[in-house]
Scaffold this motif. Structure first.
Motif, PDB file in Angstrom:
ATOM      1  N   PHE A   1     117.100  60.063  84.798  1.00  0.00           N
ATOM      2  CA  PHE A   1     117.084  61.376  85.442  1.00  0.00           C
ATOM      3  C   PHE A   1     118.141  62.307  84.859  1.00  0.00           C
ATOM      4  CE2 PHE A   1     114.859  59.157  88.987  1.00  0.00           C
ATOM      5  CZ  PHE A   1     113.754  59.990  89.043  1.00  0.00           C
ATOM      6  N   ARG A   2     119.304  61.747  84.555  1.00  0.00           N
ATOM      7  CA  ARG A   2     120.376  62.578  83.997  1.00  0.00           C
ATOM      8  C   ARG A   2     119.972  63.159  82.648  1.00  0.00           C
ATOM      9  NH1 ARG A   2     124.567  59.419  85.328  1.00  0.00           N
ATOM     10  NH2 ARG A   2     124.430  58.237  83.381  1.00  0.00           N
ATOM     11  N   SER A   3     119.258  62.377  81.829  1.00  0.00           N
ATOM     12  CA  SER A   3     118.827  62.864  80.516  1.00  0.00           C
ATOM     13  C   SER A   3     117.815  63.998  80.633  1.00  0.00           C
ATOM     14  CB  SER A   3     118.221  61.716  79.698  1.00  0.00           C
ATOM     15  OG  SER A   3     116.993  61.275  80.282  1.00  0.00           O
ATOM     16  N   ARG A   4     117.155  64.091  81.792  1.00  0.00           N
ATOM     17  CA  ARG A   4     116.182  65.155  82.024  1.00  0.00           C
ATOM     18  C   ARG A   4     116.788  66.331  82.775  1.00  0.00           C
ATOM     19  NH1 ARG A   4     113.682  60.407  81.632  1.00  0.00           N
ATOM     20  NH2 ARG A   4     111.559  60.283  80.803  1.00  0.00           N
ATOM     21  N   GLY A   5     118.111  66.275  83.000  1.00  0.00           N
ATOM     22  CA  GLY A   5     118.792  67.369  83.678  1.00  0.00           C
ATOM     23  C   GLY A   5     118.519  67.444  85.166  1.00  0.00           C
ATOM     24  N   VAL A   6     118.135  66.315  85.757  1.00  0.00           N
ATOM     25  CA  VAL A   6     117.822  66.281  87.187  1.00  0.00           C
ATOM     26  C   VAL A   6     119.026  65.751  87.954  1.00  0.00           C
ATOM     27  CG1 VAL A   6     116.307  65.324  88.955  1.00  0.00           C
ATOM     28  CG2 VAL A   6     115.390  65.916  86.702  1.00  0.00           C
ATOM     29  N   GLY A   7     119.379  66.408  89.060  1.00  0.00           N
ATOM     30  CA  GLY A   7     120.527  65.959  89.854  1.00  0.00           C
ATOM     31  C   GLY A   7     120.368  66.342  91.312  1.00  0.00           C
ATOM     32  N   GLY A   8     121.313  65.865  92.135  1.00  0.00           N
ATOM     33  CA  GLY A   8     121.303  66.192  93.553  1.00  0.00           C
ATOM     34  C   GLY A   8     120.113  65.637  94.315  1.00  0.00           C
ATOM     35  N   ILE A   9     119.617  64.463  93.917  1.00  0.00           N
ATOM     36  CA  ILE A   9     118.423  63.893  94.549  1.00  0.00           C
ATOM     37  C   ILE A   9     118.799  63.217  95.868  1.00  0.00           C
ATOM     38  CG2 ILE A   9     116.557  62.225  94.305  1.00  0.00           C
ATOM     39  CD1 ILE A   9     116.800  62.563  91.272  1.00  0.00           C
ATOM     40  N   HIS A  10     118.174  63.666  96.947  1.00  0.00           N
ATOM     41  CA  HIS A  10     118.383  63.047  98.261  1.00  0.00           C
ATOM     42  C   HIS A  10     117.284  62.030  98.583  1.00  0.00           C
ATOM     43  CE1 HIS A  10     121.656  65.702  99.731  1.00  0.00           C
ATOM     44  NE2 HIS A  10     121.075  66.618  98.966  1.00  0.00           N
ATOM     45  N   LYS A  11     116.054  62.394  98.255  1.00  0.00           N
ATOM     46  CA  LYS A  11     114.909  61.519  98.518  1.00  0.00           C
ATOM     47  C   LYS A  11     114.112  61.349  97.232  1.00  0.00           C
ATOM     48  CE  LYS A  11     115.873  61.804 102.951  1.00  0.00           C
ATOM     49  NZ  LYS A  11     116.544  60.676 103.653  1.00  0.00           N
ATOM     50  N   LEU A  12     113.967  60.107  96.796  1.00  0.00           N
ATOM     51  CA  LEU A  12     113.139  59.794  95.631  1.00  0.00           C
ATOM     52  C   LEU A  12     111.927  59.017  96.131  1.00  0.00           C
ATOM     53  CD1 LEU A  12     112.546  59.682  92.605  1.00  0.00           C
ATOM     54  CD2 LEU A  12     114.038  57.666  92.449  1.00  0.00           C
ATOM     55  N   VAL A  13     110.738  59.616  95.982  1.00  0.00           N
ATOM     56  CA  VAL A  13     109.527  59.041  96.558  1.00  0.00           C
ATOM     57  C   VAL A  13     108.508  58.756  95.455  1.00  0.00           C
ATOM     58  CG1 VAL A  13     107.681  59.329  98.259  1.00  0.00           C
ATOM     59  CG2 VAL A  13     109.913  60.422  98.631  1.00  0.00           C
ATOM     60  N   PHE A  14     108.082  57.506  95.369  1.00  0.00           N
ATOM     61  CA  PHE A  14     106.976  57.118  94.496  1.00  0.00           C
ATOM     62  C   PHE A  14     105.757  56.866  95.385  1.00  0.00           C
ATOM     63  CE2 PHE A  14     110.651  55.741  91.961  1.00  0.00           C
ATOM     64  CZ  PHE A  14     110.356  56.341  90.736  1.00  0.00           C
ATOM     65  N   LEU A  15     104.710  57.663  95.208  1.00  0.00           N
ATOM     66  CA  LEU A  15     103.467  57.497  95.967  1.00  0.00           C
ATOM     67  C   LEU A  15     102.377  57.076  94.987  1.00  0.00           C
ATOM     68  CD1 LEU A  15     101.562  57.750  98.351  1.00  0.00           C
ATOM     69  CD2 LEU A  15     101.578  60.230  98.070  1.00  0.00           C
ATOM     70  N   ASN A  16     102.000  55.806  95.032  1.00  0.00           N
ATOM     71  CA  ASN A  16     101.020  55.255  94.094  1.00  0.00           C
ATOM     72  C   ASN A  16      99.689  55.030  94.800  1.00  0.00           C
ATOM     73  OD1 ASN A  16     103.005  55.235  92.158  1.00  0.00           O
ATOM     74  ND2 ASN A  16     103.500  53.074  92.420  1.00  0.00           N
ATOM     75  N   VAL A  17      98.641  55.639  94.274  1.00  0.00           N
ATOM     76  CA  VAL A  17      97.314  55.590  94.885  1.00  0.00           C
ATOM     77  C   VAL A  17      96.402  54.717  94.032  1.00  0.00           C
ATOM     78  CG1 VAL A  17      95.357  56.955  95.696  1.00  0.00           C
ATOM     79  CG2 VAL A  17      97.681  57.919  95.795  1.00  0.00           C
ATOM     80  N   ASP A  18      95.879  53.654  94.623  1.00  0.00           N
ATOM     81  CA  ASP A  18      95.060  52.674  93.899  1.00  0.00           C
ATOM     82  C   ASP A  18      93.650  52.656  94.472  1.00  0.00           C
ATOM     83  OD1 ASP A  18      93.976  50.561  92.540  1.00  0.00           O
ATOM     84  OD2 ASP A  18      95.225  49.019  93.467  1.00  0.00           O
ATOM     85  N   ALA A  19      92.679  53.097  93.661  1.00  0.00           N
ATOM     86  CA  ALA A  19      91.282  53.113  94.095  1.00  0.00           C
ATOM     87  C   ALA A  19      90.522  51.907  93.573  1.00  0.00           C
ATOM     88  CB  ALA A  19      90.602  54.400  93.613  1.00  0.00           C
TER      89      ALA A  19
END
Length: 419
Positions: free
Chosen positions: A259-277
């Protein structure tokens, strides 16, 4: 940060994914003092095969998807569109060329019905968020190929001019049924520097998975050996579209560095929502003692081997999630990195196998992997997206924590005003 990934599975996957987006639109939350919806908070949407159709359309047109995606695709006889398109005299002539195949026909149909010439550069200009990741399979490597600027940089190509419809077609190009989508490899014609991770393949600190991922990426730099890249259905390498997330984070040196390499910071909630059909396994061939037919073997590969591989990928992702949770905790304690001190990770798995009613679950799992479904099946799948997400314990935990977070923010505002 909300990252949503849609699996493969033809129109069945596209409809289930649509249902998930519809549920996120209906889920009201309060974030940073503003009333919004979970749909508005989607930062990344990825898709494989059938799921890539919904992902790309949502990324391109936002909430317009709820106005016209059903008549344009979900409730349309798309298979007949392909057949009639192939029978068109001009198209029939093109199909005799070694440089125009059924995969190109598929791309043309997606473009005519859904994307109307839109390319990645135009997509970024009109809707920079959410980021879109479409995944196909590299035919020679058998690994995922992501339609991202980073991946195109490996072959010194410019994704901005690449048509969105061709990316979706590549992700949906089931071998034999459709021909591969071919890219030209321009590696060596740009001044791209080799990443530090790529240079580090021989150190003891680089795990086997990282080395394999890096070695695969290195093959794109050998333009003499690979002047062209042929892409087929993304579900062959990873029908869930999440394996590359694991590889990318590992090759970056961990979640924080990624995330740091992508310039992303200050993350409070990290959510992975994976949908499997994904469908259930087919045991039709096991009911007789005769040699299985070619069709039964193909069905066994699709619903046996690929389903097994998807399950193993899901298990691997769940294991990584636990590692990432520990990493987030340590980063928060140390007070540096892209995560806030109260950062939390959520892994929400949504699959047809999770439908709460067993009888209805069996009916949903029996819906075929096809590009044409009847309207009743489409509505059942859309409703299933709502029901499965509602029944998810992790989803309910996220909503509870978001409500608590909003209340704590209001309490802090009250104290500040009192001062």
């Amino acid at each position: 940060m909300l990252i949503v990934s849609f699996s493969g599975g033809g129109t069945r996957a596209a409809a289930l994914s649509y249902g998930i987006l519809d549920k996120l639109k209906d889920t009201k939350i309060k974030w940073d003092g503003q009333n919004t919806t979970l749909l508005n908070e989607v930062d990344v949407v990825s898709g494989v095969s059938g799921g890539s159709i919904t992902a790309a359309y949502f990324a391109a047109f936002g909430e317009e998807i709820f106005e016209d995606f059903k008549p344009k695709f979900l409730n349309r006889d798309f298979e007949s569109d392909l057949i009639y398109g192939a029978l068109d005299p001009a198209t029939s002539f093109h199909l005799t060329s070694p440089w125009y195949g059924r995969g190109d026909l598929l791309a043309d149909q997606f473009d005519r019905l859904l994307f109307h010439g839109l390319n990645y550069g135009q997509l970024l200009s009109r809707r920079p968020r959410p980021a879109l990741i479409i995944t196909a399979t590299d035919l020679s490597l058998g690994t995922s190929f992501e339609f991202t600027g980073h991946q195109f940089h490996q072959i010194c190509s410019n994704i901005d001019t690449f048509p969105l419809a061709r990316a979706v077609a590549a992700s949906n190009s089931v071998p034999i049924l459709f021909t591969p989508i071919t890219l030209k490899n321009y590696s060596g014609s740009c001044s791209a520097e080799t990443s530090p991770a790529t240079q580090d393949t021989g150190t003891a600190y680089t795990e086997r998975r990282e080395r394999r991922y890096i070695e695969e990426q290195n093959t794109y730099h050998n333009v003499q050996e690979r002047p062209y890249i042929h892409l087929v259905d993304g579900g062959l390498a990873d029908n869930l579209g999440i394996k590359r997330i694991i590889d990318s984070i590992a090759s970056s040196g961990g979640l924080s560095r990624s995330f740091r390499s992508r310039g992303v910071g200050g993350i409070h909630k990290l959510v992975f929502l994976n949908v499997d059909a994904g469908r259930r396994n087919s045991f039709a061939a096991d009911r007789v003692d005769s040699i299985p037919s070619s069709m039964e073997v193909a069905r066994g590969i699709q619903f046996g081997l690929l389903s097994r591989y998807a399950a193993e990928t899901n298990d691997a992702f769940a294991e990584e999630v636990e590692k990432w949770r520990r990493e987030i905790h340590f980063a928060a304690v140390e007070g540096h990195g892209p995560f806030a001190p109260d950062a939390e990770l959520y892994y929400i798995e949504v699959g047809l196998r999770n439908y709460p009613n067993q009888a209805i679950r069996g009916e949903l799992l029996a819906i075929p992997t096809a590009y044409t479904l009847d309207e009743k099946q489409v509505e059942e799948l859309i409703d299933a997206g709502h029901q499965i997400l509602d029944a998810s314990t992790e989803f309910r935990r996220l909503l509870t924590d978001l409500a608590d977070y909003a209340h704590s923010g209001e309490d802090e505002d009250c104290l500040e005003n009192a001062r």
